[in-house]
Design a protein around this motif. Structure first.
Motif, PDB file in Angstrom:
ATOM      1  N   ASP A 145      -0.603  28.085 -20.866  1.00 11.92           N
ATOM      2  CA  ASP A 145      -0.794  27.176 -22.180  1.00 11.92           C
ATOM      3  C   ASP A 145      -1.873  27.854 -23.272  1.00 11.92           C
ATOM      4  OD1 ASP A 145       0.870  25.445 -21.413  1.00 11.92           O
ATOM      5  OD2 ASP A 145      -0.384  23.805 -20.800  1.00 11.92           O
ATOM      6  N   ALA A 146      -2.827  28.530 -22.571  1.00 13.79           N
ATOM      7  CA  ALA A 146      -3.897  29.213 -23.261  1.00 13.79           C
ATOM      8  C   ALA A 146      -4.311  30.534 -22.571  1.00 13.79           C
ATOM      9  CB  ALA A 146      -5.150  28.218 -23.559  1.00 13.79           C
ATOM     10  N   VAL A 147      -4.895  31.400 -23.394  1.00 10.68           N
ATOM     11  CA  VAL A 147      -5.225  32.761 -22.877  1.00 10.68           C
ATOM     12  C   VAL A 147      -6.688  32.936 -23.556  1.00 10.68           C
ATOM     13  CG1 VAL A 147      -5.014  35.194 -22.979  1.00 10.68           C
ATOM     14  CG2 VAL A 147      -2.993  33.642 -23.076  1.00 10.68           C
ATOM     15  N   GLN A 148      -7.610  32.975 -22.625  1.00 13.97           N
ATOM     16  CA  GLN A 148      -9.083  33.395 -22.928  1.00 13.97           C
ATOM     17  C   GLN A 148      -9.437  34.794 -22.651  1.00 13.97           C
ATOM     18  OE1 GLN A 148     -11.492  30.691 -20.750  1.00 13.97           O
ATOM     19  NE2 GLN A 148     -10.771  28.779 -22.002  1.00 13.97           N
ATOM     20  N   ILE A 149     -10.102  35.593 -23.632  1.00 14.86           N
ATOM     21  CA  ILE A 149     -10.324  37.008 -23.453  1.00 14.86           C
ATOM     22  C   ILE A 149     -11.935  36.957 -23.909  1.00 14.86           C
ATOM     23  CG2 ILE A 149      -9.710  39.325 -24.223  1.00 14.86           C
ATOM     24  CD1 ILE A 149      -7.295  38.009 -25.473  1.00 14.86           C
ATOM     25  N   SER A 150     -12.855  37.624 -22.896  1.00 11.40           N
ATOM     26  CA  SER A 150     -14.005  37.891 -23.252  1.00 11.40           C
ATOM     27  C   SER A 150     -14.524  39.177 -22.282  1.00 11.40           C
ATOM     28  CB  SER A 150     -14.745  36.413 -22.545  1.00 11.40           C
ATOM     29  OG  SER A 150     -14.668  36.344 -21.095  1.00 11.40           O
ATOM     30  N   GLU A 151     -15.769  39.415 -22.522  1.00  9.73           N
ATOM     31  CA  GLU A 151     -16.398  40.638 -21.847  1.00  9.73           C
ATOM     32  C   GLU A 151     -17.866  39.918 -21.289  1.00  9.73           C
ATOM     33  OE1 GLU A 151     -17.805  45.000 -22.249  1.00  9.73           O
ATOM     34  OE2 GLU A 151     -17.027  44.188 -23.948  1.00  9.73           O
ATOM     35  N   GLN A 152     -18.096  40.023 -19.951  1.00  3.53           N
ATOM     36  CA  GLN A 152     -19.426  39.677 -19.445  1.00  3.53           C
ATOM     37  C   GLN A 152     -20.452  40.325 -20.162  1.00  3.53           C
ATOM     38  OE1 GLN A 152     -19.529  40.687 -15.403  1.00  3.53           O
ATOM     39  NE2 GLN A 152     -21.692  39.506 -14.700  1.00  3.53           N
ATOM     40  N   GLY A 153     -21.509  39.476 -20.515  1.00  7.58           N
ATOM     41  CA  GLY A 153     -22.751  39.726 -21.035  1.00  7.58           C
ATOM     42  C   GLY A 153     -22.653  40.286 -22.434  1.00  7.58           C
ATOM     43  N   SER A 154     -21.520  39.950 -23.172  1.00  7.39           N
ATOM     44  CA  SER A 154     -21.144  40.328 -24.519  1.00  7.39           C
ATOM     45  C   SER A 154     -20.847  38.973 -25.394  1.00  7.39           C
ATOM     46  CB  SER A 154     -20.227  41.589 -24.672  1.00  7.39           C
ATOM     47  OG  SER A 154     -20.480  42.490 -24.052  1.00  7.39           O
ATOM     48  N   PHE A 155     -20.908  39.266 -26.620  1.00  4.19           N
ATOM     49  CA  PHE A 155     -20.615  38.259 -27.654  1.00  4.19           C
ATOM     50  C   PHE A 155     -19.234  37.905 -27.947  1.00  4.19           C
ATOM     51  CE2 PHE A 155     -21.579  41.834 -30.282  1.00  4.19           C
ATOM     52  CZ  PHE A 155     -20.449  41.618 -31.187  1.00  4.19           C
ATOM     53  N   GLY A 156     -18.448  38.762 -27.815  1.00  2.00           N
ATOM     54  CA  GLY A 156     -17.051  38.796 -28.161  1.00  2.00           C
ATOM     55  C   GLY A 156     -16.219  37.841 -27.345  1.00  2.00           C
ATOM     56  N   ARG A 157     -15.379  37.210 -27.997  1.00  2.00           N
ATOM     57  CA  ARG A 157     -14.768  35.865 -27.317  1.00  2.00           C
ATOM     58  C   ARG A 157     -13.332  35.720 -28.375  1.00  2.00           C
ATOM     59  NH1 ARG A 157     -18.232  36.254 -24.408  1.00  2.00           N
ATOM     60  NH2 ARG A 157     -19.483  34.812 -23.122  1.00  2.00           N
ATOM     61  N   ALA A 158     -12.275  35.554 -27.593  1.00  2.00           N
ATOM     62  CA  ALA A 158     -11.172  35.078 -28.260  1.00  2.00           C
ATOM     63  C   ALA A 158     -10.448  34.146 -27.320  1.00  2.00           C
ATOM     64  CB  ALA A 158     -10.120  36.193 -28.565  1.00  2.00           C
ATOM     65  N   GLN A 159      -9.375  33.276 -28.117  1.00  2.00           N
ATOM     66  CA  GLN A 159      -8.684  32.500 -27.508  1.00  2.00           C
ATOM     67  C   GLN A 159      -7.198  32.125 -28.225  1.00  2.00           C
ATOM     68  OE1 GLN A 159     -10.215  29.216 -24.992  1.00  2.00           O
ATOM     69  NE2 GLN A 159      -8.703  27.661 -25.906  1.00  2.00           N
ATOM     70  N   LEU A 160      -6.139  32.205 -27.331  1.00  2.90           N
ATOM     71  CA  LEU A 160      -5.017  31.808 -27.905  1.00  2.90           C
ATOM     72  C   LEU A 160      -4.632  30.441 -27.170  1.00  2.90           C
ATOM     73  CD1 LEU A 160      -3.016  35.093 -27.387  1.00  2.90           C
ATOM     74  CD2 LEU A 160      -3.452  34.122 -29.650  1.00  2.90           C
ATOM     75  N   ASN A 161      -4.231  29.338 -27.966  1.00  2.84           N
ATOM     76  CA  ASN A 161      -3.633  28.277 -27.716  1.00  2.84           C
ATOM     77  C   ASN A 161      -2.192  27.987 -28.238  1.00  2.84           C
ATOM     78  OD1 ASN A 161      -3.443  25.017 -28.293  1.00  2.84           O
ATOM     79  ND2 ASN A 161      -5.306  25.257 -26.762  1.00  2.84           N
ATOM     80  N   LYS A 162      -1.497  27.494 -27.077  1.00  3.40           N
ATOM     81  CA  LYS A 162      -0.192  27.094 -27.446  1.00  3.40           C
ATOM     82  C   LYS A 162       0.084  26.188 -28.599  1.00  3.40           C
ATOM     83  CE  LYS A 162       1.233  23.415 -24.327  1.00  3.40           C
ATOM     84  NZ  LYS A 162       2.160  22.877 -23.393  1.00  3.40           N
ATOM     85  N   ALA A 163      -0.717  25.103 -28.732  1.00  2.00           N
ATOM     86  CA  ALA A 163      -0.579  24.200 -29.882  1.00  2.00           C
ATOM     87  C   ALA A 163      -0.782  25.012 -31.027  1.00  2.00           C
ATOM     88  CB  ALA A 163      -1.498  22.925 -29.647  1.00  2.00           C
ATOM     89  N   LYS A 164      -1.789  25.634 -31.271  1.00  2.33           N
ATOM     90  CA  LYS A 164      -2.152  26.379 -32.618  1.00  2.33           C
ATOM     91  C   LYS A 164      -1.226  27.498 -33.118  1.00  2.33           C
ATOM     92  CE  LYS A 164      -6.971  25.626 -32.450  1.00  2.33           C
ATOM     93  NZ  LYS A 164      -8.470  26.311 -32.514  1.00  2.33           N
ATOM     94  N   GLU A 165      -0.355  27.955 -31.940  1.00  2.00           N
ATOM     95  CA  GLU A 165       0.651  29.046 -32.197  1.00  2.00           C
ATOM     96  C   GLU A 165       1.974  28.226 -32.250  1.00  2.00           C
ATOM     97  OE1 GLU A 165      -0.396  31.813 -33.232  1.00  2.00           O
ATOM     98  OE2 GLU A 165      -2.664  30.844 -32.483  1.00  2.00           O
ATOM     99  N   LYS A 166       2.030  26.965 -32.146  1.00  2.22           N
ATOM    100  CA  LYS A 166       3.332  26.154 -32.014  1.00  2.22           C
ATOM    101  C   LYS A 166       4.495  26.623 -31.246  1.00  2.22           C
ATOM    102  CE  LYS A 166       2.122  24.815 -37.012  1.00  2.22           C
ATOM    103  NZ  LYS A 166       2.613  24.634 -38.251  1.00  2.22           N
ATOM    104  N   VAL A 167       4.159  27.269 -29.804  1.00  2.45           N
ATOM    105  CA  VAL A 167       4.995  27.521 -28.851  1.00  2.45           C
ATOM    106  C   VAL A 167       4.945  26.647 -27.685  1.00  2.45           C
ATOM    107  CG1 VAL A 167       4.783  29.971 -29.633  1.00  2.45           C
ATOM    108  CG2 VAL A 167       3.289  29.169 -28.002  1.00  2.45           C
ATOM    109  N   GLU A 168       6.004  26.840 -27.073  1.00  2.05           N
ATOM    110  CA  GLU A 168       6.211  25.735 -25.608  1.00  2.05           C
ATOM    111  C   GLU A 168       5.292  26.367 -24.666  1.00  2.05           C
ATOM    112  OE1 GLU A 168       7.309  25.236 -21.565  1.00  2.05           O
ATOM    113  OE2 GLU A 168       7.741  27.012 -22.653  1.00  2.05           O
ATOM    114  N   SER A 169       4.864  27.793 -24.580  1.00  2.70           N
ATOM    115  CA  SER A 169       3.940  28.436 -23.752  1.00  2.70           C
ATOM    116  C   SER A 169       3.908  29.836 -23.875  1.00  2.70           C
ATOM    117  CB  SER A 169       4.389  28.042 -22.265  1.00  2.70           C
ATOM    118  OG  SER A 169       5.368  28.971 -21.721  1.00  2.70           O
ATOM    119  N   PHE A 170       3.072  30.397 -23.431  1.00  8.21           N
ATOM    120  CA  PHE A 170       2.913  32.116 -23.757  1.00  8.21           C
ATOM    121  C   PHE A 170       3.674  32.593 -22.721  1.00  8.21           C
ATOM    122  CE2 PHE A 170      -0.996  30.506 -25.830  1.00  8.21           C
ATOM    123  CZ  PHE A 170      -0.724  31.029 -27.102  1.00  8.21           C
ATOM    124  N   GLY A 171       4.251  32.055 -21.569  1.00  5.22           N
ATOM    125  CA  GLY A 171       4.869  32.576 -20.525  1.00  5.22           C
ATOM    126  C   GLY A 171       4.778  31.864 -19.370  1.00  5.22           C
TER     127      GLY A 171
END
Length: 431
Positions: A100-126
């Protein structure tokens, strides 16, 4: 759970039933899937597998006593649609856990990103599925399909092409070893990274050793996964933690809410032993890399180690022979794209062969196979570039590169219109 936005039919198309035969060398997940796709279009195939298939029946108990000991595959939404098309998803879905969601990040760093199925209007990402279950269901379906002939314990020894067909020689190890030959209109090699057929056809490869090893296994955490897939980059190596169903899995939503997770951990070559032999060290290193975002890692199953090398066939068509699956392109697992790319290849070739049958033309015609090869170039190159960009971009130690990738993660998370494009690409819907 069914993919709600698929409108693909589950009925078999029998209009194109033909006496033309396809030989498939390699009876793993890709080979079995391709044979089932062909059967859906009424095309008969004979599939040869060098290993011995297990004896199973539809009534076998699906529970696994060592349920922490398994590899897993992330199925894109496009792959799910393909299995729906051939009527197999209803059998597979009880052991599939949606993302339903994908979280991407790097240990010890500020970068973060997230995909959410509701916001992308899909049943799931897989969906994430255990290989043992996927293989079991594919094999059962192939055994029950009259258009598929399965031959295991078959060692391919020679390939000879004629103007109107191809002859495959193999050693069959049954009660006693003996040589046999089969003839067909076309041969499709799905026999893995170290393909025998590819070698017999004198097709070279371009290889790249990542100098890395993938450690693959299953863990349990004290916190439910909540259908979240986590991609985490750490000094120890990139990690992917994916949600899994409970071991029994019967399609009930309750089985989707468990604490089991699939782990793919890429570490430098030579460092894998310490993570394979010591559960406590493995769990502690996971915990250090993830913090508490996945909860506390409490149990680790038996793990496997797989050296990572990119292998690309120099060509995928030679006369009446097609190279497919890992024999055509073995990729880095970090982005989870390899099997899904293979499934798109198989689906396109099966459709093209079906159209050829309906025209009353030769399914092994070299020009047809060359058109298939050309049709798949763009998708394949895009996936290969994407996988390598992730691998090299997130493992490069240079501080400037590290800063750039974290800025890119922030931009990806904040800028409009980027996420839908990337999400569709990852789901296999843009090829």
């Amino acid at each position: 759970m069914h993919n709600t936005d698929s409108t693909l039919s589950n009925s078999k198309n029998i209009e194109g039933i033909t006496e033309q035969q396809v030989l498939i060398a390699g009876g793993g997940h890709v080979g079995l899937s391709f044979a089932l796709l062909l059967a859906h279009h009424g095309i008969a195939s004979t599939l040869l597998e060098k290993n011995s298939y297990p004896t199973i029946s539809p009534n076998d108990d699906s529970k696994r006593s060592h349920y922490l000991d398994s590899r897993n595959t992330a199925l894109s939404r496009r792959t799910v649609q393909i299995y729906q098309e051939i009527g197999l998803w209803a059998e597979l879905q009880s052991h599939a856990c949606r993302i339903d969601a994908v979280q991407i990040s790097e240990q010890g760093s500020f970068g973060r990103a997230q995909l959410n199925k509701a916001k992308e209007k899909v049943e799931s990402f897989g969906q994430v599925m255990e290989n043992a279950w996927l293989g079991r269901k594919l094999l059962l379906a192939a055994q029950e399909e009259p258009l598929i002939t399965l031959i295991d314990h078959a060692n391919v020894t020679a390939v000879e092409q004629q103007r109107d067909g191809v002859t495959l020689s193999f050693s069959y190890y049954g009660e006693e070893a003996h040589e046999q030959q089969l003839q067909a209109s076309v041969l499709v090699a799905c026999d893995g990274r170290d393909s025998t057929v590819r070698e017999l056809l004198n097709i070279g490869t371009t290889t790249y050793d990542y100098e890395q090893t993938a450690i693959v296994g299953v863990v349990e955490t004290d916190k439910p996964h909540e259908h979240v897939a986590i991609e985490r980059f750490s000094p120890a190596g990139p990690l992917a933690v994916l949600p899994l169903t409970d071991p029994e899995g019967d399609g009930n939503e309750d089985y989707q809410k468990g604490n089991r997770r699939s782990v793919v951990w890429v570490c430098p070559k030579g460092e894998d032993t310490q993570y394979l032999d010591d559960d406590a060290h493995f769990l502690a290193t996971l915990q250090q890399a993830f913090g508490q975002r996945a909860g506390t890692f409490v149990t680790a199953g038996r793990r496997g180690a797989y050296p990572l090398t990119r292998v690309l066939a120099d060509k995928q068509v030679a006369g009446r022979c097609v190279i497919m699956g890992n024999a055509a392109h073995t990729l880095h697992p970090v982005a989870g794209q390899g099997f899904n790319l293979c499934m798109r290849d198989a689906h396109v070739l099966a459709q093209m062969m079906s159209a050829q049958v309906l025209r009353g033309e030769d399914i092994g015609d070299t020009q047809l196979l060359k058109r298939y090869e050309k049709a798949r170039v763009s998708d394949q190159k895009r996936v290969i570039r994407f996988c390598d960009a992730v691998v090299h971009g997130f493992t490069h130690p240079n501080p400037a590169v590290k800063l750039a990738r974290n800025v890119a993660l922030v931009a990806f998370d904040k800028l409009p219109n980027i996420k839908p494009l990337v999400a569709n690409y990852a789901m296999g819907l843009k090829s």
